[in-house]
Write an enzyme that holds these catalytic residues in place. Structure first.
Site, PDB file in Angstrom:
ATOM      1  CG  MET A  36      49.541 129.137 114.347  1.00 21.92           C
ATOM      2  SD  MET A  36      49.171 131.155 113.797  1.00 21.92           S
ATOM      3  CE  MET A  36      49.530 130.766 112.035  1.00 21.92           C
ATOM      4  N   GLY A  37      48.709 124.650 113.870  1.00 18.83           N
ATOM      5  CA  GLY A  37      47.839 123.637 113.276  1.00 18.83           C
ATOM      6  C   GLY A  37      47.803 123.225 111.736  1.00 18.83           C
ATOM      7  CG  HIS A  43      53.525 121.533 112.161  1.00 19.45           C
ATOM      8  ND1 HIS A  43      52.974 121.345 110.982  1.00 19.45           N
ATOM      9  CD2 HIS A  43      53.496 122.964 112.609  1.00 19.45           C
ATOM     10  CE1 HIS A  43      52.298 122.579 110.612  1.00 19.45           C
ATOM     11  NE2 HIS A  43      53.162 123.411 111.537  1.00 19.45           N
ATOM     12  N   GLY A 154      60.326 126.213 114.797  1.00 18.98           N
ATOM     13  CA  GLY A 154      61.348 125.358 113.066  1.00 18.98           C
ATOM     14  C   GLY A 154      61.959 127.066 113.207  1.00 18.98           C
ATOM     15  CE  LYS A 156      57.503 127.949 107.693  1.00 20.13           C
ATOM     16  NZ  LYS A 156      56.326 128.614 107.524  1.00 20.13           N
ATOM     17  CD  GLN A 160      56.744 132.341 115.430  1.00 18.27           C
ATOM     18  OE1 GLN A 160      56.090 133.079 115.026  1.00 18.27           O
ATOM     19  NE2 GLN A 160      56.710 130.690 115.550  1.00 18.27           N
ATOM     20  CG  MET A 191      57.117 120.124 103.913  1.00 15.82           C
ATOM     21  SD  MET A 191      56.597 118.871 104.769  1.00 15.82           S
ATOM     22  CE  MET A 191      57.420 117.786 103.782  1.00 15.82           C
ATOM     23  CB  SER A 192      54.096 126.445 104.408  1.00 11.39           C
ATOM     24  OG  SER A 192      53.310 127.714 105.178  1.00 11.39           O
ATOM     25  CB  SER A 193      49.956 125.218 107.915  1.00 10.35           C
ATOM     26  OG  SER A 193      50.398 124.341 108.480  1.00 10.35           O
TER      27      SER A 193
HETATM   28  N1  LIG Z   1      58.962 123.379 107.219  1.00 16.94           N
HETATM   29  C1  LIG Z   1      59.103 123.721 107.983  1.00 16.94           C
HETATM   30  N2  LIG Z   1      60.454 123.017 109.215  1.00 16.94           N
HETATM   31  C2  LIG Z   1      60.646 123.428 110.100  1.00 16.94           C
HETATM   32  N3  LIG Z   1      59.147 123.767 111.157  1.00 16.94           N
HETATM   33  C3  LIG Z   1      58.806 124.054 110.586  1.00 16.94           C
HETATM   34  C4  LIG Z   1      57.923 124.236 109.216  1.00 16.94           C
HETATM   35  N4  LIG Z   1      57.020 124.966 109.133  1.00 16.94           N
HETATM   36  C5  LIG Z   1      56.283 125.170 110.016  1.00 16.94           C
HETATM   37  N5  LIG Z   1      57.503 125.124 111.578  1.00 16.94           N
HETATM   38  C6  LIG Z   1      57.271 125.358 112.890  1.00 16.94           C
HETATM   39  O1  LIG Z   1      56.225 124.931 112.952  1.00 16.94           O
HETATM   40  C7  LIG Z   1      55.619 126.017 114.363  1.00 16.94           C
HETATM   41  C8  LIG Z   1      54.653 126.047 113.925  1.00 16.94           C
HETATM   42  O2  LIG Z   1      53.900 126.809 112.929  1.00 16.94           O
HETATM   43  P1  LIG Z   1      53.237 126.679 112.064  1.00 16.94           P
HETATM   44  O3  LIG Z   1      51.983 126.141 112.764  1.00 16.94           O
HETATM   45  O4  LIG Z   1      52.786 128.466 111.465  1.00 16.94           O
HETATM   46  O5  LIG Z   1      52.960 126.555 110.806  1.00 16.94           O
HETATM   47  P2  LIG Z   1      53.845 126.721 109.084  1.00 16.94           P
HETATM   48  O6  LIG Z   1      53.788 125.785 108.861  1.00 16.94           O
HETATM   49  O7  LIG Z   1      54.515 127.473 109.553  1.00 16.94           O
HETATM   50  O8  LIG Z   1      52.237 127.571 108.677  1.00 16.94           O
HETATM   51  P3  LIG Z   1      52.409 129.109 107.928  1.00 16.94           P
HETATM   52  O9  LIG Z   1      53.924 128.911 107.895  1.00 16.94           O
HETATM   53  O10 LIG Z   1      51.089 128.294 106.775  1.00 16.94           O
HETATM   54  O11 LIG Z   1      51.864 129.177 109.064  1.00 16.94           O
HETATM   55  C9  LIG Z   1      57.009 126.984 113.906  1.00 16.94           C
HETATM   56  O12 LIG Z   1      57.362 127.179 114.940  1.00 16.94           O
HETATM   57  C10 LIG Z   1      57.472 126.930 112.966  1.00 16.94           C
HETATM   58  O13 LIG Z   1      58.478 127.461 112.321  1.00 16.94           O
HETATM   59  C1  LIG Z   2      54.569 130.327 117.236  1.00 20.28           C
HETATM   60  C2  LIG Z   2      52.957 130.343 116.783  1.00 20.28           C
HETATM   61  C3  LIG Z   2      52.614 128.819 116.660  1.00 20.28           C
HETATM   62  C4  LIG Z   2      52.346 131.627 117.862  1.00 20.28           C
HETATM   63  O1  LIG Z   2      51.380 131.615 117.393  1.00 20.28           O
HETATM   64  C5  LIG Z   2      52.936 130.871 115.235  1.00 20.28           C
HETATM   65  O2  LIG Z   2      53.583 132.182 115.257  1.00 20.28           O
HETATM   66  C6  LIG Z   2      53.751 129.770 114.011  1.00 20.28           C
HETATM   67  O3  LIG Z   2      52.893 128.289 113.979  1.00 20.28           O
HETATM   68  O4  LIG Z   2      54.520 130.226 114.060  1.00 20.28           O
HETATM   69  N1  BAL Z   3      54.027 130.365 111.681  1.00 22.68           N
HETATM   70  C1  BAL Z   3      54.154 132.190 111.101  1.00 22.68           C
HETATM   71  C2  BAL Z   3      53.233 132.126 111.438  1.00 22.68           C
HETATM   72  C3  BAL Z   3      52.357 132.544 110.421  1.00 22.68           C
HETATM   73  O1  BAL Z   3      52.732 132.906 109.819  1.00 22.68           O
HETATM   74  O2  BAL Z   3      51.614 134.306 111.380  1.00 22.68           O
END
Ligand SMILES: Nc1ncnc2c1ncn2[C@@H]1O[C@H](COP(=O)(O)OP(=O)(O)OP(=O)(O)O)[C@@H](O)[C@H]1O
Ligand SMILES: CC(C)(CO)[C@@H](O)C(=O)[O-]
Ligand code: BAL
Length: 295
Positions: A36-37, A43, A154, A156, A160, A191-193
């Site tokens: 989701m960027g 990522h 991921g 995390k 999912q 890490m998380s967006s």
């Molecule tokens: N810290 C991380 N380590 C490994 N993979 C990750 C991590 N954070 C996200 N991902 C993976 O990246 C992919 C896209 O995730 P996404 O774009 O939702 O990012 P995010 O950082 O999880 O955002 P948010 O949790 O804020 O929605 C998913 O498969 C997710 O599991």
């Molecule tokens: C897999 C995904 C891109 C689907 O919108 C989302 O759930 C995420 O970022 O983990």
């Molecule tokens: N990384 C999971 C996407 C969500 O929070 O909707």
């Protein structure tokens, strides 16, 4: 790297690349990294792993409205497409696919892909039925658009992963699902967006999540197998640091069914908690690391 916004352009470009054939190592394999960027090292670890194993890596960036249970969360979701393009290219992506909402869900769109069972608990219960329906619907569409040999996710988002594995198995999709470990900040925060929305004080309080997982793991490593005791160890750390969890649960890592009584075998401790206005999730597999196992 090419940035593409329509399914027609994506299909044309991938067909051309496949026709050219790939390297001796990777053939013409296509890998998909759905995101989701607001890309970060989590990522990028997925993109780098995909680039090592596939000829063409497609990174999708689509903030999927269907999976948001909270409209404010959707409105506030961080977006930075120019930076994402730079990072994705440097990590080895060949295509950045960034459809808009109308391209993904044109007028008249009326299909929902829904996985039962594994979606009943934790995130499915707390974010509501629509969350995972939104995830599986968009992921199924991305799979159909890209036609990848493999797709990267991921750990995390552990539930999912289990849901996507169920989807792929149930629909006989010829796609290898690759799961990579959670990438953490040096102080342990996953890490998380959404982390960018934490204030300095909240960022510090968020460390309660990895600390709670560590406490539960210590308890498990010390030989305790009582579910209440392990969950209690995590909850105590959260309470001591002023964090009120939505859930702290021990589940089977494949079915996400809760584990009761005494744990046996590998179990997953997962938790979700709001910190300020940001909802965070994290998890740890309770298993001995290879280095800790007896020979
Ligand atoms: N810290 C991380 N380590 C490994 N993979 C990750 C991590 N954070 C996200 N991902 C993976 O990246 C992919 C896209 O995730 P996404 O774009 O939702 O990012 P995010 O950082 O999880 O955002 P948010 O949790 O804020 O929605 C998913 O498969 C997710 O599991
Ligand atoms: C897999 C995904 C891109 C689907 O919108 C989302 O759930 C995420 O970022 O983990
Ligand atoms: N990384 C999971 C996407 C969500 O929070 O909707």
């Amino acid at each position: 790297m090419r940035t593409l916004t329509t399914v027609a352009d994506l299909r044309r470009h991938l067909a051309e690349r496949r026709a050219r054939g790939g390297s001796a190592l990777t053939g013409s394999a296509v890998a998909l990294v759905p995101t989701m960027g607001a890309l970060h090292e989590g990522h990028l670890s997925l993109i780098r792993a995909a680039a090592a194993e596939a000829d063409t890596v497609v990174v999708s960036v689509f903030v999927n409205p269907l999976q948001f249970d909270d409209q404010l969360d959707l409105a506030r979701y961080p977006r930075d497409l120019d930076h994402d393009a730079e990072l994705a290219a440097a990590a080895g992506a060949a295509v950045l696919f960034t459809p808009d909402v109308r391209e993904m869900y044109p007028p008249g769109f009326a299909t929902t892909i829904s996985v039962a069972g594994v979606t009943d608990t934790l995130e499915g219960e707390h974010r509501g039925r629509a969350h995972f329906d939104g995830v599986t619907t968009v992921v199924a569409k991305l799979f159909a658009m890209v036609g990848p040999e493999m797709a990267y996710f991921g750990q995390k988002d552990a539930q999912q992963v289990a849901v996507i594995r169920r989807l792929v198995a149930d629909l006989n999709l010829p796609i290898l699902i690759k799961v990579l470990p959670t990438i953490r900040e040096p102080d342990g925060l996953a890490m998380s967006s959404r982390n960018v929305r934490l204030s300095i004080v909240e960022r510090n309080r968020a460390l309660a999540l990895p600390a709670a997982l560590a406490a539960a793991r210590e308890c498990w490593l010390a030989g305790r197998r009582d579910v209440g005791e392990i969950i209690g160890a995590a909850k105590k750390v959260l309470a001591d640091r002023g964090v009120q969890p939505e859930y702290v649960a021990l589940v089977d890592p494949h079915t996400f069914a809760p584990v009761w009584g005494d744990t046996a075998g590998v179990v997953l401790l997962a938790l979700a908690a709001p910190v300020g206005q940001v909802r965070l999730i994290d998890n740890v597999l309770l298993q001995r690391e290879p280095s800790e196992r007896k020979a």
